[in-house]
Design a protein around this motif. Structure first.
Motif, PDB file in Angstrom:
ATOM      1  N   ASN A  61       0.804  -1.226   0.000  1.00  0.00           N
ATOM      2  CA  ASN A  61       0.000   0.000   0.000  1.00  0.00           C
ATOM      3  C   ASN A  61       0.836   1.274   0.000  1.00  0.00           C
ATOM      4  N   GLY A  62       1.960   1.266   0.681  1.00  0.00           N
ATOM      5  CA  GLY A  62       2.793   2.473   0.758  1.00  0.00           C
ATOM      6  C   GLY A  62       2.020   3.626   1.362  1.00  0.00           C
ATOM      7  N   ASP A  63       2.268   4.849   0.857  1.00  0.00           N
ATOM      8  CA  ASP A  63       1.471   5.979   1.345  1.00  0.00           C
ATOM      9  C   ASP A  63       0.198   6.071   0.489  1.00  0.00           C
ATOM     10  N   TYR A  64      -0.611   7.096   0.748  1.00  0.00           N
ATOM     11  CA  TYR A  64      -1.900   7.141   0.043  1.00  0.00           C
ATOM     12  C   TYR A  64      -1.724   7.358  -1.455  1.00  0.00           C
ATOM     13  N   ALA A  65      -0.661   8.055  -1.832  1.00  0.00           N
ATOM     14  CA  ALA A  65      -0.390   8.270  -3.250  1.00  0.00           C
ATOM     15  C   ALA A  65      -0.090   6.937  -3.929  1.00  0.00           C
ATOM     16  N   MET A  66       0.650   6.079  -3.257  1.00  0.00           N
ATOM     17  CA  MET A  66       1.010   4.776  -3.815  1.00  0.00           C
ATOM     18  C   MET A  66      -0.243   3.915  -4.005  1.00  0.00           C
ATOM     19  N   THR A  67      -1.093   3.875  -2.989  1.00  0.00           N
ATOM     20  CA  THR A  67      -2.347   3.119  -3.085  1.00  0.00           C
ATOM     21  C   THR A  67      -3.214   3.671  -4.216  1.00  0.00           C
ATOM     22  N   THR A  68      -3.231   5.005  -4.351  1.00  0.00           N
ATOM     23  CA  THR A  68      -4.052   5.642  -5.378  1.00  0.00           C
ATOM     24  C   THR A  68      -3.509   5.346  -6.780  1.00  0.00           C
ATOM     25  N   ALA A  69      -2.186   5.416  -6.938  1.00  0.00           N
ATOM     26  CA  ALA A  69      -1.585   5.142  -8.251  1.00  0.00           C
ATOM     27  C   ALA A  69      -1.853   3.696  -8.665  1.00  0.00           C
ATOM     28  N   ARG A  70      -1.640   2.770  -7.740  1.00  0.00           N
ATOM     29  CA  ARG A  70      -1.879   1.349  -8.035  1.00  0.00           C
ATOM     30  C   ARG A  70      -3.337   1.140  -8.461  1.00  0.00           C
ATOM     31  N   GLN A  71      -4.257   1.767  -7.718  1.00  0.00           N
ATOM     32  CA  GLN A  71      -5.678   1.612  -7.998  1.00  0.00           C
ATOM     33  C   GLN A  71      -6.046   2.215  -9.350  1.00  0.00           C
ATOM     34  N   PHE A  72      -5.481   3.369  -9.652  1.00  0.00           N
ATOM     35  CA  PHE A  72      -5.804   4.046 -10.907  1.00  0.00           C
ATOM     36  C   PHE A  72      -5.306   3.244 -12.110  1.00  0.00           C
ATOM     37  N   ARG A  91       4.482  13.566  -4.029  1.00  0.00           N
ATOM     38  CA  ARG A  91       4.246  12.166  -3.679  1.00  0.00           C
ATOM     39  C   ARG A  91       3.512  11.414  -4.796  1.00  0.00           C
ATOM     40  N   MET A  92       2.532  12.104  -5.415  1.00  0.00           N
ATOM     41  CA  MET A  92       1.752  11.454  -6.476  1.00  0.00           C
ATOM     42  C   MET A  92       2.647  11.142  -7.672  1.00  0.00           C
ATOM     43  N   GLN A  93       3.499  12.092  -8.046  1.00  0.00           N
ATOM     44  CA  GLN A  93       4.414  11.858  -9.172  1.00  0.00           C
ATOM     45  C   GLN A  93       5.364  10.699  -8.855  1.00  0.00           C
ATOM     46  N   HIS A  94       5.855  10.688  -7.628  1.00  0.00           N
ATOM     47  CA  HIS A  94       6.753   9.614  -7.207  1.00  0.00           C
ATOM     48  C   HIS A  94       6.061   8.252  -7.297  1.00  0.00           C
ATOM     49  N   ALA A  95       4.806   8.217  -6.879  1.00  0.00           N
ATOM     50  CA  ALA A  95       4.063   6.947  -6.872  1.00  0.00           C
ATOM     51  C   ALA A  95       3.796   6.436  -8.289  1.00  0.00           C
ATOM     52  N   VAL A  96       3.363   7.331  -9.188  1.00  0.00           N
ATOM     53  CA  VAL A  96       3.081   6.856 -10.554  1.00  0.00           C
ATOM     54  C   VAL A  96       4.371   6.415 -11.241  1.00  0.00           C
ATOM     55  N   ASP A  97       5.485   7.082 -10.918  1.00  0.00           N
ATOM     56  CA  ASP A  97       6.793   6.688 -11.474  1.00  0.00           C
ATOM     57  C   ASP A  97       7.206   5.313 -10.935  1.00  0.00           C
ATOM     58  N   ASP A  98       7.045   5.155  -9.622  1.00  0.00           N
ATOM     59  CA  ASP A  98       7.508   3.957  -8.941  1.00  0.00           C
ATOM     60  C   ASP A  98       6.786   2.692  -9.425  1.00  0.00           C
ATOM     61  N   LEU A  99       5.487   2.810  -9.695  1.00  0.00           N
ATOM     62  CA  LEU A  99       4.700   1.627 -10.072  1.00  0.00           C
ATOM     63  C   LEU A  99       4.657   1.402 -11.582  1.00  0.00           C
ATOM     64  N   TRP A 100       5.228   2.351 -12.323  1.00  0.00           N
ATOM     65  CA  TRP A 100       5.132   2.311 -13.787  1.00  0.00           C
ATOM     66  C   TRP A 100       5.619   0.985 -14.370  1.00  0.00           C
ATOM     67  N   MET A 101       6.701   0.450 -13.815  1.00  0.00           N
ATOM     68  CA  MET A 101       7.291  -0.767 -14.389  1.00  0.00           C
ATOM     69  C   MET A 101       6.394  -2.000 -14.226  1.00  0.00           C
ATOM     70  N   TYR A 102       5.307  -1.877 -13.452  1.00  0.00           N
ATOM     71  CA  TYR A 102       4.388  -3.002 -13.305  1.00  0.00           C
ATOM     72  C   TYR A 102       3.188  -2.906 -14.256  1.00  0.00           C
ATOM     73  N   THR A 103       3.158  -1.866 -15.098  1.00  0.00           N
ATOM     74  CA  THR A 103       1.982  -1.689 -15.963  1.00  0.00           C
ATOM     75  C   THR A 103       2.111  -2.455 -17.285  1.00  0.00           C
ATOM     76  N   GLY A 104       3.349  -2.773 -17.694  1.00  0.00           N
ATOM     77  CA  GLY A 104       3.541  -3.443 -18.987  1.00  0.00           C
ATOM     78  C   GLY A 104       2.878  -4.812 -19.038  1.00  0.00           C
ATOM     79  N   GLU A 105       2.926  -5.507 -17.893  1.00  0.00           N
ATOM     80  CA  GLU A 105       2.390  -6.867 -17.830  1.00  0.00           C
ATOM     81  C   GLU A 105       0.887  -6.921 -18.103  1.00  0.00           C
TER      82      GLU A 105
END
Ligand SMILES: [Zn+2]
Lengths: 160, 250
Positions: free
Chosen positions: B89-100, B156-170
């Motif tokens: 889950n990380g912080d709320y930005a991380m949870t939000t990015a993953r969900q989006f 934080r939001m920019q960091h979260a979308v960057d951080d999870l980006w590598m999991y979107t290709g799959e």
């Protein structure tokens, strides 16, 4: 005692008395959860559909139908769950909508009113000046609103 | 390897189950009451979807495994969810990015599966889509609110979308199972979802003043059972009761 065969009308009659466990002013037939009743001699098939996919009330409802069926002398009950067509609040009757309003929950917009952004009127004072607090309320089927006229918070049954 | 349809249904079910479990971890810890309720409601919807998919998977498999056995008695290597949903889950930005990222994909996937030649898949997709539409509206709102919010929330939001980006290709990868399901008219063309996903993402990020991450390198493996170490911890918690007390009921 001579066992009499159940009739579909009779079954619909007692199903209409089973209250939704979370919104007791509505019965499961008001909500459109019961989709079909078939009677074949002493065998009764009742088809139900879930409101929301994860609705925890569905297990309680199924249990209550089984209990009630037994009470009405039905020995052979088939309880079937159907997902299609998906449940919609359009199946809710006008009488049920009024009962919801009286209970303090704004009823869902009818599909006849095709205004997506239409806000529910306050169930207490009737004002249409309301604001969405959260699209997720106390149960999956409700959203959380506040009335800007009387300032009371209230639940609104989501159009679904 | 199990029949392609079983594999396919496990992928659909495991995505919902694992994300539901992650969101449940927020229960009682949400930043505000409304969000606590929203996240647990979404978790509940996804759990409902997982039950539909896994029950069907168990029936097709015909090995006596029901939804509960599939959820609670498989090891990490047998799970078929994409890596994105098992990320913490990380912080709320991380949870939000993953969900989006997930909601946008899930919405288009279910829209496509409504046309499946398998009537049960079509019915589940049609049912779930009504709820997922709500999920997507919510996560889209939050991306804009946090991205175009304060300096801190933007960072934080920019960091979260960057951080999870590598999991979107799959999400858009078509392997043999996907190709076979598509050929039979049962499954969806995942590659065809990518332009729709990207379009919604670009539109939302533009309003949120966020940069679309440029990275091309992508993590993969979840669909084949090769997971990050994080899944093991999640399963240890989720499966504890059935592992310690097999068949326990209450
Ligand atoms: Zn009012």
């Amino acid at each position: 005692m001579v066992a009499t065969c159940p009739t579909a009308t009779g079954v619909w009659g007692w199903l209409a008395k089973i209250a939704d466990p979370e919104i007791p002013v509505l019965s499961i037939t008001d909500l459109g959860i019961v989709r079909d009743v078939q009677v074949n001699e002493d065998e009764v098939t009742i088809t139900i559909t879930p409101t929301y996919s994860g609705c925890p009330a569905m297990d309680a409802i199924a249990e209550e139908i089984r209990r009630s069926a037994k009470e009405h002398g039905i020995e052979h009950l088939h309880l079937v769950t159907e997902l299609s067509p998906p449940w919609t609040t359009d199946w809710m009757s006008d009488a049920a909508r009024q009962r919801l309003r009286d209970y303090g929950i704004a009823p869902p917009a009818s599909s006849l009113v095709q205004i997506e952004a239409a806000k529910p009127a306050c169930p207490r004072c009737g004002s249409v000046e309301t604001r969405l607090v959260s699209r997720f309320g106390s149960t999956p089927c409700k959203a959380h609103y506040q009335c800007l006229s009387c300032l009371e918070p209230f639940d609104a049954f989501k159009r679904h | 390897m199990a029949a392609p349809l079983v594999e396919y249904l496990l992928r659909l079910g495991d995505n919902c189950l694992i994300l539901s479990q992650r969101l449940s971890e927020w229960c009682g810890h949400g930043p505000v009451l409304e969000e606590d309720i929203a996240l647990t409601n979404i978790a509940l919807d996804l759990l409902g979807h997982a039950r539909f998919w896994l029950s069907y998977a168990g029936e097709v498999e015909g090995a006596g495994r029901d939804e509960d056995k599939l959820a609670f008695l498989r090891d990490a290597g047998e799970f078929r969810n994409v890596l994105l949903v098992e990320q913490p889950n990380g912080d709320y930005a991380m949870t939000t990015a993953r969900q989006f990222y997930f909601d946008t994909w899930h919405f288009h996937l279910l829209s496509a599966l409504q046309q499946s030649t398998d009537s049960r898949i079509a019915a589940i997709a049609q049912k779930a889509l009504k709820e997922v539409t709500y999920h997507l509206e919510r996560s889209t709102d939050w991306i804009m609110r946090l991205g175009d919010g304060t300096e801190e929330s933007h960072r934080r939001m920019q960091h979260a979308v960057d951080d999870l980006w590598m999991y979107t290709g799959e999400l858009f990868e078509m392997d043999d199972i996907d190709a076979e399901m598509l050929r039979r008219g049962v499954g969806a063309d995942l590659e065809a979802l990518r332009p729709k996903w990207t379009e919604h993402l670009q539109k939302t990020f533009a309003k949120a003043t966020l940069e679309v991450p440029p990275g091309k390198w992508m993590q993969r493996g979840g669909k084949r059972g090769v997971h990050t170490e994080k899944l093991g911890y999640l399963l240890a918690e989720m499966q504890f009761l059935q592992r310690a007390y097999p068949g326990a009921q209450w």
